[in-house]
Write a protein that holds these residues in place. Structure first.
Motif, PDB file in Angstrom:
ATOM      1  N   MET A   1      20.733  -9.216  24.804  1.00  0.00           N
ATOM      2  CA  MET A   1      21.793 -10.226  24.662  1.00  0.00           C
ATOM      3  C   MET A   1      21.674 -10.933  23.319  1.00  0.00           C
ATOM      4  O   MET A   1      20.594 -11.360  22.926  1.00  0.00           O
ATOM      5  N   ALA A   2      22.763 -11.008  22.600  1.00  0.00           N
ATOM      6  CA  ALA A   2      22.748 -11.661  21.294  1.00  0.00           C
ATOM      7  C   ALA A   2      22.695 -13.174  21.467  1.00  0.00           C
ATOM      8  O   ALA A   2      23.082 -13.709  22.492  1.00  0.00           O
ATOM      9  N   SER A   3      22.194 -13.848  20.443  1.00  0.00           N
ATOM     10  CA  SER A   3      22.188 -15.298  20.452  1.00  0.00           C
ATOM     11  C   SER A   3      23.125 -15.795  19.357  1.00  0.00           C
ATOM     12  O   SER A   3      23.214 -15.189  18.297  1.00  0.00           O
ATOM     13  N   LEU A   4      23.818 -16.883  19.627  1.00  0.00           N
ATOM     14  CA  LEU A   4      24.719 -17.434  18.614  1.00  0.00           C
ATOM     15  C   LEU A   4      23.937 -17.795  17.362  1.00  0.00           C
ATOM     16  O   LEU A   4      24.371 -17.559  16.244  1.00  0.00           O
ATOM     17  N   LEU A  10      28.421 -15.713  11.630  1.00  0.00           N
ATOM     18  CA  LEU A  10      29.301 -16.416  12.575  1.00  0.00           C
ATOM     19  C   LEU A  10      28.841 -17.859  12.744  1.00  0.00           C
ATOM     20  O   LEU A  10      29.626 -18.794  12.689  1.00  0.00           O
ATOM     21  N   TYR A  11      27.536 -18.056  12.902  1.00  0.00           N
ATOM     22  CA  TYR A  11      26.980 -19.389  13.124  1.00  0.00           C
ATOM     23  C   TYR A  11      27.250 -20.291  11.919  1.00  0.00           C
ATOM     24  O   TYR A  11      27.694 -21.430  12.055  1.00  0.00           O
ATOM     25  N   ARG A  12      27.028 -19.769  10.712  1.00  0.00           N
ATOM     26  CA  ARG A  12      27.221 -20.553   9.495  1.00  0.00           C
ATOM     27  C   ARG A  12      28.694 -20.927   9.321  1.00  0.00           C
ATOM     28  O   ARG A  12      29.038 -22.049   8.974  1.00  0.00           O
ATOM     29  N   ARG A 147      30.019 -13.735  26.859  1.00  0.00           N
ATOM     30  CA  ARG A 147      28.743 -13.677  27.562  1.00  0.00           C
ATOM     31  C   ARG A 147      27.668 -12.954  26.777  1.00  0.00           C
ATOM     32  O   ARG A 147      26.480 -13.090  27.073  1.00  0.00           O
ATOM     33  N   GLU A 148      28.065 -12.192  25.766  1.00  0.00           N
ATOM     34  CA  GLU A 148      27.080 -11.522  24.914  1.00  0.00           C
ATOM     35  C   GLU A 148      26.255 -12.521  24.111  1.00  0.00           C
ATOM     36  O   GLU A 148      25.170 -12.200  23.631  1.00  0.00           O
ATOM     37  N   PHE A 149      26.751 -13.746  23.951  1.00  0.00           N
ATOM     38  CA  PHE A 149      26.020 -14.776  23.216  1.00  0.00           C
ATOM     39  C   PHE A 149      25.148 -15.642  24.128  1.00  0.00           C
ATOM     40  O   PHE A 149      24.347 -16.429  23.635  1.00  0.00           O
ATOM     41  N   GLU A 154      23.777 -22.343  27.445  1.00  0.00           N
ATOM     42  CA  GLU A 154      23.154 -21.995  26.161  1.00  0.00           C
ATOM     43  C   GLU A 154      24.122 -22.154  25.004  1.00  0.00           C
ATOM     44  O   GLU A 154      23.792 -22.747  23.972  1.00  0.00           O
ATOM     45  N   ILE A 155      25.319 -21.615  25.170  1.00  0.00           N
ATOM     46  CA  ILE A 155      26.326 -21.724  24.118  1.00  0.00           C
ATOM     47  C   ILE A 155      26.712 -23.188  23.905  1.00  0.00           C
ATOM     48  O   ILE A 155      26.864 -23.655  22.775  1.00  0.00           O
TER      49      ILE A 155
END
Length: 244
Positions: A1-4, A10-12, A147-149, A154-155
């Motif tokens: 599972m990827a994390s944001l 994307l995060y930046r 949901r992959e993030f 968590e998000i």
């Protein structure tokens, strides 16, 4: 599972584009050329100034009514010259925005004014209360499902602490939940962000579609939350994606 947080680009981009700017002005000049978006269109069919929504609304005193009508109409006229999204009255007291290019739609309260803020796809705000606003950010992503993030919690924690409020503000996540509309998953979070001179109570809904990561955020000053919360819940619950 990827994390944001483990998706740097994307995060930046989310962080740069999503910081609230309560005193932004119409036609703000982008500070980051990379964040400049193509002009987008807005056609509005709103209630007439003489309708009950304006003349008898408990939320809008006379001065607010006059300012709302006087300010929003010139703004709409000017912005509609170069635009690609469309808006029309949909629910009493609200205006519906339909962005055909980016594939999303949502409602916002009648009387809010459209403003241009660098890096954000759409922003509407109240003409009297600057913390009462709604903004939409659209960022490209390779992911197919939110949901992959991670989970809503968590998000929510990541966006609230790192994206949706400046680092100097104290934040608290009140609720994080998942909803499904026509097979599409949306996360909705409720949180507060405390600054030295005000506290903003906010709602955000997040989803992925059309190769984009979408974030809609709306809120109000904590002192007006009880008065505004039903309207703001209508805004976030109205946000839906479609194939662009």
């Amino acid at each position: 599972m990827a994390s944001l947080q483990n998706s740097p680009s994307l995060y930046r981009t989310l962080f740069l584009n999503s910081l609230p700017q309560p005193h932004a002005h119409v036609h703000a000049t982008p500070a980051f050329p990379c964040c400049t978006r193509r002009p987008s269109s807005l056609l509005v069919r709103a209630e007439q100034a003489s309708s009950p929504t304006l003349s008898h609304s408990p939320d809008r005193p006379g001065r607010r009514q006059l300012l709302a009508v006087g300010l929003i109409l010139p703004s709409v006229s000017l912005l509609s010259q170069n635009s690609v999204s469309f808006a029309a009255e949909n629910k009493k007291g609200f205006i519906s925005v339909l962005d055909k290019k980016d594939g999303y739609t949502f409602l916002y309260p009648f009387g809010w004014q459209e403003v241009a803020i660098e890096g954000q796809d759409k922003v509407f705000k109240d003409v009297i209360e600057p913390l009462e606003s709604v903004s939409v950010t659209v960022i490209p992503t390779s992911k197919q499902d939110i949901r992959e993030f991670g989970s809503p919690q968590e998000i929510g924690e990541t966006l609230m602490k790192k994206v949706l409020a400046p680092p100097s503000q104290k934040t608290k996540l009140i609720e994080a939940k998942e909803r499904e509309v026509d097979g599409k998953i949306y996360y909705t979070i409720e949180f507060v962000a405390q600054a030295p001179n005000y506290t903003r109570h906010a709602l955000s809904t997040i989803s992925i579609g059309n190769g984009n990561f979408y974030t809609l955020t709306t809120g109000a000053n904590e002192r007006r939350w009880d008065k505004m919360k039903d309207k703001l819940h209508t805004v976030v619950e109205s946000f839906t994606l479609f194939n662009a």
